[in-house]
Write a protein that holds these residues in place. Structure first.
Motif, PDB file in Angstrom:
ATOM      1  N   UNK A 251       5.088 -20.216  -6.756  1.00 53.59           N
ATOM      2  CA  UNK A 251       5.254 -18.790  -7.011  1.00 53.59           C
ATOM      3  C   UNK A 251       4.075 -18.047  -6.387  1.00 53.59           C
ATOM      4  N   UNK A 252       4.404 -17.027  -5.616  1.00 53.55           N
ATOM      5  CA  UNK A 252       3.363 -16.253  -4.949  1.00 53.55           C
ATOM      6  C   UNK A 252       2.705 -15.312  -5.954  1.00 53.55           C
ATOM      7  N   UNK A 253       1.387 -15.350  -5.985  1.00 52.41           N
ATOM      8  CA  UNK A 253       0.648 -14.420  -6.834  1.00 52.41           C
ATOM      9  C   UNK A 253      -0.408 -13.723  -5.993  1.00 52.41           C
ATOM     10  N   UNK A 254      -0.521 -12.438  -6.225  1.00 52.08           N
ATOM     11  CA  UNK A 254      -1.466 -11.618  -5.488  1.00 52.08           C
ATOM     12  C   UNK A 254      -2.333 -10.850  -6.475  1.00 52.08           C
ATOM     13  N   UNK A 255      -3.611 -10.782  -6.188  1.00 51.84           N
ATOM     14  CA  UNK A 255      -4.515 -10.059  -7.073  1.00 51.84           C
ATOM     15  C   UNK A 255      -5.523  -9.283  -6.254  1.00 51.84           C
ATOM     16  N   UNK A 256      -5.487  -7.964  -6.402  1.00 55.20           N
ATOM     17  CA  UNK A 256      -6.401  -7.100  -5.671  1.00 55.20           C
ATOM     18  C   UNK A 256      -7.707  -6.909  -6.441  1.00 55.20           C
ATOM     19  N   UNK A 257      -8.747  -6.640  -5.699  1.00 52.81           N
ATOM     20  CA  UNK A 257     -10.039  -6.316  -6.295  1.00 52.81           C
ATOM     21  C   UNK A 257     -10.805  -5.429  -5.331  1.00 52.81           C
ATOM     22  N   UNK A 258     -11.864  -4.813  -5.830  1.00 50.12           N
ATOM     23  CA  UNK A 258     -12.748  -4.043  -4.965  1.00 50.12           C
ATOM     24  C   UNK A 258     -12.588  -2.544  -5.035  1.00 50.12           C
ATOM     25  N   UNK A 259     -11.614  -2.073  -5.800  1.00 47.44           N
ATOM     26  CA  UNK A 259     -11.447  -0.637  -5.917  1.00 47.44           C
ATOM     27  C   UNK A 259     -12.579   0.003  -6.706  1.00 47.44           C
ATOM     28  N   UNK A 260     -12.612   1.323  -6.701  1.00 51.46           N
ATOM     29  CA  UNK A 260     -13.643   2.027  -7.445  1.00 51.46           C
ATOM     30  C   UNK A 260     -13.748   3.457  -6.973  1.00 51.46           C
ATOM     31  N   UNK A 261     -14.848   4.065  -7.338  1.00 52.08           N
ATOM     32  CA  UNK A 261     -15.093   5.454  -6.976  1.00 52.08           C
ATOM     33  C   UNK A 261     -16.134   5.517  -5.869  1.00 52.08           C
ATOM     34  N   UNK A 262     -15.908   6.411  -4.924  1.00 49.38           N
ATOM     35  CA  UNK A 262     -16.816   6.560  -3.790  1.00 49.38           C
ATOM     36  C   UNK A 262     -16.822   8.024  -3.373  1.00 49.38           C
ATOM     37  N   UNK A 263     -17.916   8.453  -2.799  1.00 52.21           N
ATOM     38  CA  UNK A 263     -17.987   9.828  -2.315  1.00 52.21           C
ATOM     39  C   UNK A 263     -17.350   9.939  -0.935  1.00 52.21           C
ATOM     40  N   UNK A 264     -16.927  11.143  -0.628  1.00 56.38           N
ATOM     41  CA  UNK A 264     -16.319  11.411   0.663  1.00 56.38           C
ATOM     42  C   UNK A 264     -17.253  10.967   1.792  1.00 56.38           C
ATOM     43  N   UNK A 265     -16.661  10.289   2.762  1.00 57.73           N
ATOM     44  CA  UNK A 265     -17.435   9.736   3.869  1.00 57.73           C
ATOM     45  C   UNK A 265     -17.859   8.308   3.663  1.00 57.73           C
ATOM     46  N   UNK A 266     -17.674   7.805   2.460  1.00 60.07           N
ATOM     47  CA  UNK A 266     -18.098   6.454   2.134  1.00 60.07           C
ATOM     48  C   UNK A 266     -17.111   5.393   2.553  1.00 60.07           C
ATOM     49  N   UNK A 267     -17.445   4.152   2.222  1.00 55.57           N
ATOM     50  CA  UNK A 267     -16.625   3.003   2.589  1.00 55.57           C
ATOM     51  C   UNK A 267     -16.354   2.146   1.366  1.00 55.57           C
ATOM     52  N   UNK A 268     -15.271   1.406   1.436  1.00 54.52           N
ATOM     53  CA  UNK A 268     -14.928   0.435   0.412  1.00 54.52           C
ATOM     54  C   UNK A 268     -14.239  -0.740   1.072  1.00 54.52           C
ATOM     55  N   UNK A 269     -14.400  -1.895   0.458  1.00 59.70           N
ATOM     56  CA  UNK A 269     -13.697  -3.088   0.928  1.00 59.70           C
ATOM     57  C   UNK A 269     -12.874  -3.631  -0.216  1.00 59.70           C
ATOM     58  N   UNK A 270     -11.573  -3.702   0.016  1.00 59.57           N
ATOM     59  CA  UNK A 270     -10.665  -4.270  -0.962  1.00 59.57           C
ATOM     60  C   UNK A 270     -10.322  -5.694  -0.544  1.00 59.57           C
ATOM     61  N   UNK A 271     -10.062  -6.516  -1.534  1.00 56.57           N
ATOM     62  CA  UNK A 271      -9.679  -7.891  -1.243  1.00 56.57           C
ATOM     63  C   UNK A 271      -8.443  -8.256  -2.046  1.00 56.57           C
ATOM     64  N   UNK A 272      -7.577  -9.040  -1.446  1.00 55.88           N
ATOM     65  CA  UNK A 272      -6.375  -9.528  -2.112  1.00 55.88           C
ATOM     66  C   UNK A 272      -6.428 -11.047  -2.112  1.00 55.88           C
ATOM     67  N   UNK A 273      -6.510 -11.622  -3.289  1.00 59.55           N
ATOM     68  CA  UNK A 273      -6.500 -13.074  -3.419  1.00 59.55           C
ATOM     69  C   UNK A 273      -5.064 -13.563  -3.496  1.00 59.55           C
ATOM     70  N   UNK A 274      -4.711 -14.494  -2.624  1.00 57.25           N
ATOM     71  CA  UNK A 274      -3.350 -15.019  -2.551  1.00 57.25           C
ATOM     72  C   UNK A 274      -3.321 -16.429  -3.126  1.00 57.25           C
ATOM     73  N   UNK A 275      -2.419 -16.692  -4.030  1.00 54.18           N
ATOM     74  CA  UNK A 275      -2.280 -18.028  -4.588  1.00 54.18           C
ATOM     75  C   UNK A 275      -0.811 -18.409  -4.657  1.00 54.18           C
ATOM     76  N   UNK A 276      -0.571 -19.682  -4.721  1.00 56.35           N
ATOM     77  CA  UNK A 276       0.792 -20.190  -4.798  1.00 56.35           C
ATOM     78  C   UNK A 276       1.332 -20.659  -3.465  1.00 56.35           C
TER      79      UNK A 276
END
Length: 123
Positions: A1-26
């Motif tokens: 069974x495919x499972x996906x889990x995102x992480x890395x979200x949050x609050x940031x000011x305009x002009x900033x950067x973020x890195x999201x990650x998706x862990x894949x299992x199954x």
């Protein structure tokens, strides 16, 4: 069974950067078409980028240049690096996967979805 889990979200000011990650299992990440999507309140879900089993990466032109997707087979992850964020980028970000042939932005074709991770960009 495919499972996906995102992480890395949050609050940031305009002009900033973020890195999201998706862990894949199954399953192996190379067994799936994987994609990043986002949905803001009151708006339709929109595709950001998809990557096929063979590694072909396709971006929604609206995000090309600011958002970069990468897949790591060893870590079994799909990452989304976002730069030059602005308040319009505030949304719930989802990782999605599908087996079988075809890999495009048609969200209904994706059978596996993560729970999403919230990104909020303040001005």
């Amino acid at each position: 069974q495919v499972q996906l889990e995102e992480s890395g979200g949050g609050s940031v000011q305009s002009g900033g950067s973020l890195r999201l990650s998706c862990a894949v299992s199954g399953v192996s990440v190379t067994s799936l078409c994987l994609g990043w999507f986002r949905q803001a309140p009151g708006q339709e879900r929109e595709g950001i980028a998809v990557i096929s089993r063979s590694g072909d990466l396709t971006y929604n032109h609206a995000f090309e240049g600011r958002f970069v997707v990468s897949r790591d087979h060893a870590k079994s992850t799909l990452d989304l690096q976002m730069a030059a964020l602005n308040p319009a980028d505030s949304a719930m970000y989802y990782c999605a996967g599908k087996l079988g042939f075809g890999c495009d932005f048609y969200a209904n074709a994706f059978s596996a979805w993560g729970q999403g991770t919230q990104v909020t960009v303040s001005s």
